[in-house]
Every structure is written in structure tokens, then in C-alpha cells.
Design an enzyme around this catalytic site. Structure first.
Site, PDB file in Angstrom:
ATOM      1  N   SER A  65      18.814  56.987  24.837  1.00  0.00           N
ATOM      2  CA  SER A  65      17.603  57.411  25.561  1.00  0.00           C
ATOM      3  C   SER A  65      17.801  58.600  26.492  1.00  0.00           C
ATOM      4  O   SER A  65      16.811  59.165  26.958  1.00  0.00           O
ATOM      5  CB  SER A  65      17.061  56.257  26.386  1.00  0.00           C
ATOM      6  OG  SER A  65      16.309  55.428  25.552  1.00  0.00           O
ATOM      7  N   LYS A  68      15.933  61.614  25.613  1.00  0.00           N
ATOM      8  CA  LYS A  68      14.492  61.705  25.876  1.00  0.00           C
ATOM      9  C   LYS A  68      14.194  62.794  26.917  1.00  0.00           C
ATOM     10  O   LYS A  68      13.100  63.358  26.953  1.00  0.00           O
ATOM     11  CB  LYS A  68      13.952  60.345  26.345  1.00  0.00           C
ATOM     12  CG  LYS A  68      14.035  59.274  25.248  1.00  0.00           C
ATOM     13  CD  LYS A  68      13.687  57.880  25.763  1.00  0.00           C
ATOM     14  CE  LYS A  68      13.816  56.825  24.678  1.00  0.00           C
ATOM     15  NZ  LYS A  68      13.604  55.454  25.177  1.00  0.00           N
ATOM     16  N   TYR A 192      13.174  60.487  15.689  1.00  0.00           N
ATOM     17  CA  TYR A 192      13.511  59.823  16.955  1.00  0.00           C
ATOM     18  C   TYR A 192      14.897  59.151  16.883  1.00  0.00           C
ATOM     19  O   TYR A 192      15.731  59.308  17.769  1.00  0.00           O
ATOM     20  CB  TYR A 192      12.405  58.808  17.286  1.00  0.00           C
ATOM     21  CG  TYR A 192      12.726  57.865  18.410  1.00  0.00           C
ATOM     22  CD1 TYR A 192      12.649  58.285  19.743  1.00  0.00           C
ATOM     23  CD2 TYR A 192      13.113  56.545  18.162  1.00  0.00           C
ATOM     24  CE1 TYR A 192      12.944  57.419  20.774  1.00  0.00           C
ATOM     25  CE2 TYR A 192      13.405  55.676  19.194  1.00  0.00           C
ATOM     26  CZ  TYR A 192      13.329  56.114  20.496  1.00  0.00           C
ATOM     27  OH  TYR A 192      13.630  55.258  21.518  1.00  0.00           O
ATOM     28  N   TYR A 240      13.884  52.411  33.235  1.00  0.00           N
ATOM     29  CA  TYR A 240      12.984  51.339  32.778  1.00  0.00           C
ATOM     30  C   TYR A 240      12.593  50.441  33.933  1.00  0.00           C
ATOM     31  O   TYR A 240      12.309  50.907  35.022  1.00  0.00           O
ATOM     32  CB  TYR A 240      13.641  50.532  31.645  1.00  0.00           C
ATOM     33  CG  TYR A 240      14.143  51.391  30.538  1.00  0.00           C
ATOM     34  CD1 TYR A 240      13.258  52.192  29.823  1.00  0.00           C
ATOM     35  CD2 TYR A 240      15.480  51.439  30.207  1.00  0.00           C
ATOM     36  CE1 TYR A 240      13.696  52.998  28.792  1.00  0.00           C
ATOM     37  CE2 TYR A 240      15.930  52.244  29.174  1.00  0.00           C
ATOM     38  CZ  TYR A 240      15.032  53.014  28.484  1.00  0.00           C
ATOM     39  OH  TYR A 240      15.468  53.806  27.476  1.00  0.00           O
ATOM     40  N   VAL A 258      20.946  53.218  26.091  1.00  0.00           N
ATOM     41  CA  VAL A 258      21.588  51.956  25.728  1.00  0.00           C
ATOM     42  C   VAL A 258      22.985  52.139  25.133  1.00  0.00           C
ATOM     43  O   VAL A 258      23.672  51.161  24.865  1.00  0.00           O
ATOM     44  CB  VAL A 258      20.732  51.064  24.783  1.00  0.00           C
ATOM     45  CG1 VAL A 258      19.492  50.552  25.477  1.00  0.00           C
ATOM     46  CG2 VAL A 258      20.410  51.774  23.478  1.00  0.00           C
TER      47      VAL A 258
END
Ligand code: GLU
Length: 304
Positions: A65, A68, A192, A240, A258
Site C-alpha cells: 500500500s 498508493k 493495482y 487505516y 502490508v
């Protein structure tokens, strides 16, 4: 300052090596479940151009992530504020792969860092092109930011996630049902998953993070105002459902993945990358967070 950074991260790396409670590696992506949890690395690069490393700094890890952040920079560069019609800017208060909120909020993800939001930003970057082209742009951005062409996608990790990506497929189809996906779900997700499978070392990631370091001048890659806004999103949404706890403990804008990596920015001063594969219950690196908490405290680095 330079000597104290090196001795501080040396101590942290030494302590982290001894720790027994290291969290759990991400098991839902089989290729990540095989990573040895007994690893730890940290790199700091400063605004003066100095680099400091400690621990397993030659081992590449899956950025997941953290990518991102780079995709968001590209999506904002392509679409500007139009992107915010498709994705919000609020912390989610839910798990990174939650589908409940997406249903309640009519297919507009809370922010670009939860999976649904990142699927939308990837879709924006894809923009009708072949996935290969979009991926070349994303990897090209990371390489340019790090000034290092030796950064690649790990195909095994991408395939592993593709084969076990039911939740992300559910999110993508849900977005499509709400008319918030412009490309076929399979195509956006393929892009992705490959983007998430970019592999790099902490040194490469710290260097890549420099484009977020200076909100006064911006960088070759993004404008000053975008640097400020991206840092704001990282502070409020980068971890998160653990974003508040991370801001409280570390006090720096950061983004976790992760794979166990975290990129943290000390505005105007440094870009830090840390990696330890074991995660806490929110999917953030357990020892990585502790290391950043300690480094920020000892160096008196905070945005507050
Ligand atoms: N590729 C991962 C997923 O979509 C990224 C999640 C993360 O790093 O937090 O589930």
C-alpha cells in the site's frame, strides 16, 4: 545531527533484532506469508542529501500500500481536483479492505489509501490505456523519485495476490456497480496488484519519499501545494484504522503497507523508510511503528 541519526538507528536496529513479539506477517497473500518475520531495516535520508541505514538494508520487500502514495501523486497530476469527485479525504475508521462503508456511502471510497480508494486512483491512472503503460508510468515515477532505475515489480507477488484477491474483486465490482470504475474491474485490479508488488529496499524507499519532504519548494514531480495536501492525507489516513494511534505515537505523516514497510516524512528535514514484516491488528508493521516512535522521540521530530 548526522552522527546522532546513525547511532540512534543503530541502537533501534539492534534492539529490534532481539524482539520476540514481532506481529504476524500478512497471510492472505501467500507469497507474503513466506517472508521471514525476523527481519528489520531502517533508512533515513535528509534534506542535505545524506543517507543513513541500519539492519537488513540490502533485502528488498513488497511495498504494497505504500505505492498508493505514488499512484495518488500521478492521479492528481492527471486529473487535479476532479479526482475528489470519485474518492473522499476522510479517515475511514474501518479496516483497509472493508466493504461495509463502501456500500453505505454509495460506492465513493472514504480516502485514496483504503483499498477501494486506491483501486479508484489506479483506475484514474489507467485511463483507458493498456495496464502495461500505466504500470510503466507508476514504476517510472518511483524510479525517478528514488533516482534509481533498479526498482521492479515482483511478478510472483502480483500473481499470488491476483489468485487470492476475492475481497479486492468484490470492492472493484462494487465500485463498478456504482459507476465509479472506468475500466473493466479485472483490468484495474491487474494494474493495482502489480503496482502493489513493487519491491524495493528501505534505502530506495527513503530516497523515493524525498518528493514529499519539502512543502515550500515542492519537487520535480509535484507542486508545493500538492506536497502539503498529500502529507495531510498521510497523517490522517496513512495507517487505516490505526491512523489516530500512529499520529499520537509518532506525530509524522506516513504510509504503511502490508509488506511491513512504512514511509514517514519529517517535513523539511528527512524521509524515513522502515521495514519489519510482522503486522499489528490494523495491518501496520508492529516493529516498524515502534522504531519510528522511538526515532521521532529521540530526534525530536514531529509536525506538532
Ligand atoms: N495489495 C494489498 C491489498 O490490496 C495492499 C494492502 C496494504 O498494503 O495495506 O490488500
Amino acid at each position: 545531527m548526522d552522527q546522532s541519526i546513525q547511532s540512534c538507528i543503530d541502537h533501534i536496529a539492534k534492539d529490534m533484532r532481539r524482539r520476540e513479539d514481532r506481529g504476524q506477517v500478512a497471510a492472505y497473500i501467500p507469497e507474503l506469508a513466506r517472508v521471514d518475520p525476523n527481519q528489520f531495516a531502517i533508512s533515513v535520508t535528509t534534506a542535505h542529501g545524506d543517507c543513513f541505514d541500519a539492519g537488513d538494508v540490502h533485502t528488498g520487500f513488497s511495498a504494497q500500500s505504500i505505492t498508493k502514495v505514488f499512484t495518488l501523486a500521478i492521479a492528481l497530476g492527471r486529473s487535479g481536483d476532479q479526482l475528489w469527485h470519485r474518492v473522499g479525504k476522510e479517515p475511514s475508521g474501518n479496516a483497509f479492505n472493508s466493504i461495509v462503508q463502501l456500500e453505505k456511502e454509495n460506492g465513493r471510497p472514504r480516502n485514496p489509501f483504503v483499498n477501494a480508494g486506491a483501486i479508484v486512483t489506479t483506475d484514474e491512472v489507467l485511463a483507458g490505456r493498456a495496464p502495461k503503460q500505466a504500470l510503466a508510468e507508476i514504476v517510472g515515477f518511483v524510479r525517478a523519485a528514488a533516482e534509481d532505475s533498479d526498482i521492479h515489480i515482483n511478478e510472483n507477488v502480483a500473481q499470488s495476490e491476483l489468485a487470492h484477491g476475492d475481497r479486492n474483486f468484490a470492492l472493484a465490482h462494487f465500485l463498478a456497480a456504482h459507476d465509479n470504475l472506468r475500466n473493466a474491474p479485472e483490468m484495474t485490479l491487474g494494474t493495482y496488484f502489480h503496482q502493489c508488488a513493487i519491491e524495493l529496499t528501505t534505502r530506495q524507499l527513503a530516497l523515493a519519499g524525498r518528493f514529499l519532504m519539502n512543502a515550500k519548494t515542492g519537487s520535480k514531480l509535484v507542486s508545493p501545494s500538492r506536497v502539503r495536501r498529500m502529507n495531510a492525507l498521510m497523517l490522517t489516513c496513512g495507517h487505516y484504522d490505526g491512523s489516530g494511534d500512529f499520529a499520537y505515537r509518532v506525530g509524522l505523516p506516513a504510509k504503511s503497507g502490508v509488506g511491513g514497510g512504512i514511509l514517514a516524512i519529517v517535513p523539511g528535514i528527512a524521509s524515513i523508510a522502515v521495514w519489519s514484516p510482522g503486522l499489528d491488528r490494523n495491518g501496520n508493521s508492529k516493529l516498524g511503528t515502534e522504531a519510528l516512535e522511538r526515532l521521532a522521540h529521540e530526534m525530536e521530530w514531529s509536525v506538532f
